[in-house]
Design a protein around this motif. Structure first.
Motif, PDB file in Angstrom:
ATOM      1  N   GLY A  72       0.777  -1.235   0.000  1.00  0.00           N
ATOM      2  CA  GLY A  72       0.000   0.000   0.000  1.00  0.00           C
ATOM      3  C   GLY A  72       0.804   1.279   0.000  1.00  0.00           C
ATOM      4  N   PRO A  76      -2.092   5.012  -1.737  1.00  0.00           N
ATOM      5  CA  PRO A  76      -2.604   6.274  -1.190  1.00  0.00           C
ATOM      6  C   PRO A  76      -2.184   7.491  -2.019  1.00  0.00           C
ATOM      7  CG  PRO A  76      -1.235   5.125   0.449  1.00  0.00           C
ATOM      8  CD  PRO A  76      -1.231   4.314  -0.799  1.00  0.00           C
ATOM      9  N   ALA A  79      -4.448   7.538  -5.009  1.00  0.00           N
ATOM     10  CA  ALA A  79      -5.814   7.881  -4.598  1.00  0.00           C
ATOM     11  C   ALA A  79      -5.953   9.390  -4.386  1.00  0.00           C
ATOM     12  CB  ALA A  79      -6.190   7.123  -3.329  1.00  0.00           C
ATOM     13  N   ILE A  80      -4.973   9.991  -3.720  1.00  0.00           N
ATOM     14  CA  ILE A  80      -5.008  11.446  -3.494  1.00  0.00           C
ATOM     15  C   ILE A  80      -5.004  12.180  -4.831  1.00  0.00           C
ATOM     16  CG2 ILE A  80      -3.652  13.414  -2.630  1.00  0.00           C
ATOM     17  CD1 ILE A  80      -2.691  11.399  -0.372  1.00  0.00           C
ATOM     18  N   TYR A 118       2.736  14.255   2.981  1.00  0.00           N
ATOM     19  CA  TYR A 118       3.956  13.810   2.323  1.00  0.00           C
ATOM     20  C   TYR A 118       4.974  14.950   2.333  1.00  0.00           C
ATOM     21  CZ  TYR A 118       1.516   9.670   0.721  1.00  0.00           C
ATOM     22  OH  TYR A 118       0.815   8.497   0.678  1.00  0.00           O
TER      23      TYR A 118
END
Length: 122
Positions: A72, A76, A79-80, A118
């Motif tokens: 994973g 993410p 997806a963002i 991030y």
């Protein structure tokens, strides 16, 4: 997680052979399947004999070496970007993952990823 910007423009192209690829270049990805031969490279290193090419990509990589047991990591991020209507072209290496976005979406992509926690490095 830390993301590192790639400081150059990229091109994604389709070739009929590997003959004109500069294998001494410092950045390229070659993908061959039973259907095609693709190359991702710095725009200035794009071979003249492309069948098709898409210029105007920028990219970043996930910093560090990612163990194969990690799950994973890329999901993410994608997806963002998808939630923000930013399409991607992803490439994975033995060590890490690279995410390319069109140049017009690059700063927005980095901004939404930064807002999501991030760390973005030059």
């Amino acid at each position: 997680m830390k993301l590192k910007k790639l400081p150059y423009a990229l091109t994604v192209c389709k070739l009929d052979s590997t003959e004109h690829i500069d294998l001494n270049a410092d950045f390229y990805f070659i993908g061959r399947t039973d259907e095609e031969l693709s190359l991702v490279c710095r725009t200035e290193s794009t071979p003249a004999n492309t069948i098709a090419r898409e210029d105007g990509w920028r990219g970043f990589r996930i910093e560090g070496t990612l163990d194969f047991s990690l799950i994973g990591i890329l999901a993410p991020i994608t997806a963002i970007l998808a939630e923000n209507k930013i399409g991607i072209f992803a490439v994975s290496t033995y060590n890490t993952d690279y995410v390319l976005v069109k140049e017009e979406n690059y700063e927005k992509a980095l901004a939404v990823l930064s807002a999501a926690g991030y760390e973005v490095a030059e």
